[in-house]
Motif scaffolding. Structure first.
Motif, PDB file in Angstrom:
ATOM      1  N   ASN A 257      78.401  63.128   9.083  1.00 41.44           N
ATOM      2  CA  ASN A 257      78.037  64.209  10.437  1.00 41.44           C
ATOM      3  C   ASN A 257      79.491  64.699  10.889  1.00 41.44           C
ATOM      4  OD1 ASN A 257      75.418  63.597  10.534  1.00 41.44           O
ATOM      5  ND2 ASN A 257      75.773  61.510  11.342  1.00 41.44           N
ATOM      6  N   ILE A 258      80.180  65.442   9.677  1.00 44.25           N
ATOM      7  CA  ILE A 258      81.662  66.095  10.245  1.00 44.25           C
ATOM      8  C   ILE A 258      81.257  67.257  11.128  1.00 44.25           C
ATOM      9  CG2 ILE A 258      83.468  67.118   9.385  1.00 44.25           C
ATOM     10  CD1 ILE A 258      83.514  65.163   7.077  1.00 44.25           C
ATOM     11  N   GLU A 259      81.722  67.432  12.165  1.00 44.14           N
ATOM     12  CA  GLU A 259      81.376  68.428  12.859  1.00 44.14           C
ATOM     13  C   GLU A 259      82.479  69.362  13.154  1.00 44.14           C
ATOM     14  OE1 GLU A 259      79.926  66.869  16.681  1.00 44.14           O
ATOM     15  OE2 GLU A 259      78.261  66.077  15.479  1.00 44.14           O
ATOM     16  N   SER A 260      82.998  70.198  14.150  1.00 40.95           N
ATOM     17  CA  SER A 260      84.184  71.027  14.368  1.00 40.95           C
ATOM     18  C   SER A 260      85.470  70.390  14.000  1.00 40.95           C
ATOM     19  CB  SER A 260      84.205  71.589  15.676  1.00 40.95           C
ATOM     20  OG  SER A 260      84.230  70.691  16.715  1.00 40.95           O
ATOM     21  N   SER A 261      86.257  71.061  13.445  1.00 38.43           N
ATOM     22  CA  SER A 261      87.657  70.866  13.115  1.00 38.43           C
ATOM     23  C   SER A 261      88.641  71.834  13.389  1.00 38.43           C
ATOM     24  CB  SER A 261      87.736  70.198  11.761  1.00 38.43           C
ATOM     25  OG  SER A 261      87.445  71.068  10.753  1.00 38.43           O
ATOM     26  N   ALA A 262      89.934  71.401  13.432  1.00 41.05           N
ATOM     27  CA  ALA A 262      90.994  72.105  13.534  1.00 41.05           C
ATOM     28  C   ALA A 262      92.190  71.625  13.080  1.00 41.05           C
ATOM     29  CB  ALA A 262      91.455  72.433  15.151  1.00 41.05           C
ATOM     30  N   PHE A 263      92.983  72.336  12.506  1.00 39.59           N
ATOM     31  CA  PHE A 263      94.155  71.872  11.592  1.00 39.59           C
ATOM     32  C   PHE A 263      95.343  72.773  12.306  1.00 39.59           C
ATOM     33  CE2 PHE A 263      96.830  71.256   7.500  1.00 39.59           C
ATOM     34  CZ  PHE A 263      97.188  70.191   7.615  1.00 39.59           C
ATOM     35  N   THR A 329      92.471  67.614  14.005  1.00 38.95           N
ATOM     36  CA  THR A 329      91.414  67.092  14.979  1.00 38.95           C
ATOM     37  C   THR A 329      89.944  67.412  14.414  1.00 38.95           C
ATOM     38  OG1 THR A 329      92.997  67.532  16.708  1.00 38.95           O
ATOM     39  CG2 THR A 329      90.478  66.981  17.161  1.00 38.95           C
ATOM     40  N   VAL A 330      89.260  66.403  14.172  1.00 37.81           N
ATOM     41  CA  VAL A 330      87.647  66.486  13.647  1.00 37.81           C
ATOM     42  C   VAL A 330      86.717  65.705  14.715  1.00 37.81           C
ATOM     43  CG1 VAL A 330      88.201  64.805  11.911  1.00 37.81           C
ATOM     44  CG2 VAL A 330      86.412  66.525  11.522  1.00 37.81           C
ATOM     45  N   TYR A 331      85.542  66.413  14.644  1.00 38.14           N
ATOM     46  CA  TYR A 331      84.591  65.401  15.425  1.00 38.14           C
ATOM     47  C   TYR A 331      83.587  64.942  14.184  1.00 38.14           C
ATOM     48  CZ  TYR A 331      85.811  67.064  19.959  1.00 38.14           C
ATOM     49  OH  TYR A 331      86.587  67.473  21.363  1.00 38.14           O
ATOM     50  N   VAL A 332      83.628  63.645  14.366  1.00 34.78           N
ATOM     51  CA  VAL A 332      82.690  63.007  13.229  1.00 34.78           C
ATOM     52  C   VAL A 332      81.627  62.336  14.255  1.00 34.78           C
ATOM     53  CG1 VAL A 332      82.744  61.177  11.571  1.00 34.78           C
ATOM     54  CG2 VAL A 332      84.755  62.666  11.982  1.00 34.78           C
ATOM     55  N   SER A 333      80.091  62.600  13.927  1.00 32.85           N
ATOM     56  CA  SER A 333      79.017  62.122  14.772  1.00 32.85           C
ATOM     57  C   SER A 333      79.424  62.019  16.053  1.00 32.85           C
ATOM     58  CB  SER A 333      79.010  60.418  14.239  1.00 32.85           C
ATOM     59  OG  SER A 333      78.709  60.371  12.904  1.00 32.85           O
ATOM     60  N   GLY A 334      79.967  63.111  16.700  1.00 34.10           N
ATOM     61  CA  GLY A 334      80.347  63.295  18.180  1.00 34.10           C
ATOM     62  C   GLY A 334      81.446  62.948  18.526  1.00 34.10           C
ATOM     63  N   ASP A 335      82.232  61.858  17.650  1.00 37.22           N
ATOM     64  CA  ASP A 335      83.534  61.417  18.429  1.00 37.22           C
ATOM     65  C   ASP A 335      84.707  62.246  17.682  1.00 37.22           C
ATOM     66  OD1 ASP A 335      82.242  59.270  19.686  1.00 37.22           O
ATOM     67  OD2 ASP A 335      81.985  57.999  17.735  1.00 37.22           O
ATOM     68  N   GLU A 336      85.798  62.166  18.658  1.00 31.16           N
ATOM     69  CA  GLU A 336      86.909  62.949  18.348  1.00 31.16           C
ATOM     70  C   GLU A 336      88.019  62.145  17.598  1.00 31.16           C
ATOM     71  OE1 GLU A 336      90.671  65.708  20.047  1.00 31.16           O
ATOM     72  OE2 GLU A 336      89.001  65.341  21.414  1.00 31.16           O
ATOM     73  N   ARG A 337      88.511  62.443  16.148  1.00 29.38           N
ATOM     74  CA  ARG A 337      89.432  61.828  15.543  1.00 29.38           C
ATOM     75  C   ARG A 337      90.544  62.777  15.316  1.00 29.38           C
ATOM     76  NH1 ARG A 337      87.515  56.523  16.336  1.00 29.38           N
ATOM     77  NH2 ARG A 337      85.190  56.563  15.989  1.00 29.38           N
ATOM     78  N   SER A 338      91.557  62.104  14.963  1.00 26.31           N
ATOM     79  CA  SER A 338      92.890  62.735  14.735  1.00 26.31           C
ATOM     80  C   SER A 338      93.694  62.132  13.811  1.00 26.31           C
ATOM     81  CB  SER A 338      93.673  63.046  16.121  1.00 26.31           C
ATOM     82  OG  SER A 338      92.888  63.772  16.994  1.00 26.31           O
ATOM     83  N   THR A 339      94.555  63.006  12.967  1.00 30.95           N
ATOM     84  CA  THR A 339      95.616  62.102  12.044  1.00 30.95           C
ATOM     85  C   THR A 339      96.537  63.287  11.921  1.00 30.95           C
ATOM     86  OG1 THR A 339      96.000  61.300   9.876  1.00 30.95           O
ATOM     87  CG2 THR A 339      94.385  63.268   9.885  1.00 30.95           C
ATOM     88  N   TYR A 340      97.658  63.005  11.416  1.00 33.48           N
ATOM     89  CA  TYR A 340      98.845  63.783  11.175  1.00 33.48           C
ATOM     90  C   TYR A 340      99.379  64.105   9.841  1.00 33.48           C
ATOM     91  CZ  TYR A 340      98.290  62.789  16.421  1.00 33.48           C
ATOM     92  OH  TYR A 340      97.914  62.525  17.546  1.00 33.48           O
ATOM     93  N   VAL A 341     100.056  65.037   9.913  1.00 37.28           N
ATOM     94  CA  VAL A 341     100.835  65.402   8.495  1.00 37.28           C
ATOM     95  C   VAL A 341     102.290  65.518   8.682  1.00 37.28           C
ATOM     96  CG1 VAL A 341     101.199  66.767   6.396  1.00 37.28           C
ATOM     97  CG2 VAL A 341      98.791  66.539   7.630  1.00 37.28           C
ATOM     98  N   PRO A 342     102.994  64.478   8.285  1.00 39.40           N
ATOM     99  CA  PRO A 342     104.568  64.762   8.341  1.00 39.40           C
ATOM    100  C   PRO A 342     105.196  66.221   8.381  1.00 39.40           C
ATOM    101  CG  PRO A 342     104.063  62.841   7.285  1.00 39.40           C
ATOM    102  CD  PRO A 342     102.977  63.614   7.368  1.00 39.40           C
ATOM    103  N   SER A 343     106.399  66.519   8.972  1.00 42.03           N
ATOM    104  CA  SER A 343     106.790  67.665   8.891  1.00 42.03           C
ATOM    105  C   SER A 343     107.539  68.116   7.456  1.00 42.03           C
ATOM    106  CB  SER A 343     107.974  68.016   9.980  1.00 42.03           C
ATOM    107  OG  SER A 343     109.037  66.897   9.662  1.00 42.03           O
ATOM    108  N   GLU A 344     107.729  66.766   6.491  1.00 42.98           N
ATOM    109  CA  GLU A 344     108.583  67.116   5.270  1.00 42.98           C
ATOM    110  C   GLU A 344     107.542  67.757   4.385  1.00 42.98           C
ATOM    111  OE1 GLU A 344     107.954  62.543   5.692  1.00 42.98           O
ATOM    112  OE2 GLU A 344     108.426  64.363   7.005  1.00 42.98           O
ATOM    113  N   PHE A 345     106.096  67.778   4.679  1.00 37.57           N
ATOM    114  CA  PHE A 345     104.855  68.347   3.844  1.00 37.57           C
ATOM    115  C   PHE A 345     104.433  69.433   4.328  1.00 37.57           C
ATOM    116  CE2 PHE A 345     104.610  63.430   3.475  1.00 37.57           C
ATOM    117  CZ  PHE A 345     105.399  63.456   2.108  1.00 37.57           C
ATOM    118  N   MET A 346     105.053  70.018   5.308  1.00 36.29           N
ATOM    119  CA  MET A 346     104.564  71.201   5.874  1.00 36.29           C
ATOM    120  C   MET A 346     105.294  72.780   5.732  1.00 36.29           C
ATOM    121  SD  MET A 346     101.648  70.320   6.980  1.00 36.29           S
ATOM    122  CE  MET A 346     101.295  71.897   7.221  1.00 36.29           C
TER     123      MET A 346
END
Length: 393
Positions: A257-263, A329-346
């Motif tokens: 149930n992956i819903e809207s996401s933003a990177f 940021t992603v909504y999974v089954s209605g709950d907001e979840r977040s994770t990060y990508v370090p700057s050295e990989f961007m």
């Protein structure tokens, strides 16, 4: 007094001598115009006319060109380091690009401390055109790419054939497509090509080449003098995408149930640039043997994105370094979840395609995935589907 017959005979002899003198003068003039001299940069006779097979002049090797679009570099961000995947280079003309401009310099001397010195220009932005099925019909064309007499209509600067100078310390060549859109800045130490990159309108976007450098020493892996100069062109933009995988192979991704996401950039106020000024600088002397690049994002709001919001969608962006960490940021089954990508990989480099893979578990947790391998179908030309290995980093 001379007889009439004697006078007539002397006049005929005089006329014959005059004719002989005129013939010798014409032969000398013709030889002076067509020989090209001993200078390897001088023009030859008849080359580039397209009138049929030609024979090289004695002790002279013409400089000729071919062109490729560099292989695409695939970099996947999924948890651990691993090498990037690549796809083979493609002849430039097969990408629909049939003309480029070339600059060429020779370094006349070498100093162990200061490197290659005394740059002298050989090709001052010559136009090189692709002409199918014309290889080896002129001295200056061995791969269907011709530069002799390819100057713009009305130009007073004729493009003449150039020959290799075997006495110099090094040669360096570079090129760009759509030269009419490019600003050229030449100094004693470098040549800088700058232009606008608009990722929303890529049809007319210039491509630029790597610096082709050779000191002629094949024992050191250098390209030999006398062989065709093959320029490798790059796209001055990058492609970025993100997508999700299930942390548990037994659980289908659709069941999570992956819903809207933003990177997007983590720092407040930072955005993703899709238009701006791009510049590449080529060293003409010294110890540097590679080009460098820089980008300057546009300032208008329409030239930026706040975030990527569609998984598995290719996003074409301006190349950039040091842009900081990103947040998913992603909504999974209605709950907001977040994770990060370090700057050295961007950092996003020109000509690279970046894939960020995020692992989602059944409890709704999400992280940059530590997958061993995965596969994504690439839509190639002619409808071919090719497995693309996703590497860890």
């Amino acid at each position: 007094m001379k007889s009439k017959k004697t006078i007539v005979r002397e006049l005929k002899s005089l006329v014959g001598l005059m004719r002989l003198g005129l013939l010798l003068a014409a032969m000398v003039l013709t030889a002076g115009c067509s020989g090209g001299g001993d200078d390897p940069d001088s023009s030859g006779s008849g080359s580039g006319s397209g009138s049929g097979p030609v024979t090289p002049e004695e002790n002279k090797t013409p400089i000729v060109f071919s062109a490729l679009q560099q292989e695409i570099q695939d970099v996947t961000r999924s948890g651990h380091e691993a090498p990037a995947g690549t796809r083979a280079p493609i002849p430039l003309e097969e990408q629909g690009v049939t003309t480029f401009s070339v600059w060429g310099y020779k370094n006349k001397s070498y100093d162990g401390t200061n490197g290659y010195l005394e740059p002298q220009i050989v090709f001052p932005g010559y136009i090189v055109n692709h002409r199918a099925n014309t290889a080896n019909t002129t001295l200056s064309n061995s791969s269907d790419w011709e530069y002799v007499n390819q100057q713009l209509s009305g130009s007073s600067d004729e493009q003449t054939i150039k020959y290799w100078d075997w006495s110099v310390a090094a040669y360096r060549f570079f090129g760009v497509t759509h030269a009419g859109q490019v600003e050229v800045t030449e100094e004693s130490m470098y040549c800088r090509l700058s232009f606008t990159v608009n990722t929303k309108s890529l049809e007319q976007c210039p491509l630029y080449s790597h610096l082709w450098f050779s000191n002629g020493n094949t024992a050191q892996g250098q390209k030999p003098f006398g062989q065709p100069v093959q320029l490798e062109f790059l796209k001055p933009y990058a492609t970025v995408r993100y997508w999700f995988v299930s942390a548990d192979p037994s659980v289908d991704l659709d069941d999570l149930n992956i819903e809207s996401s933003a990177f997007k950039p983590y720092a407040i106020g930072r955005q993703i640039s899709v238009k701006g000024e791009f510049a590449v600088t080529y060293p003409l002397q010294g110890t540097a043997l590679d080009e460098t690049w820089e980008s300057n994002p546009g300032s208008e709001g329409g030239d930026k994105m706040t975030s990527f919001t569609s998984p598995k969608t290719d996003n074409v962006v301006l190349p950039v370094r040091n842009q900081g960490a990103f947040e998913l940021t992603v909504y999974v089954s209605g709950d907001e979840r977040s994770t990060y990508v370090p700057s050295e990989f961007m950092d996003w480099l020109p000509g690279y395609e970046y894939t960020y893979i995020f692992k989602v578990n059944k409890d709704g947790g999400v992280e940059l995935g530590e997958v061993i391998s995965a596969y994504k179908k690439w839509e190639e030309e002619e409808g071919q589907n090719v497995d693309h290995t996703v590497y860890n980093w």
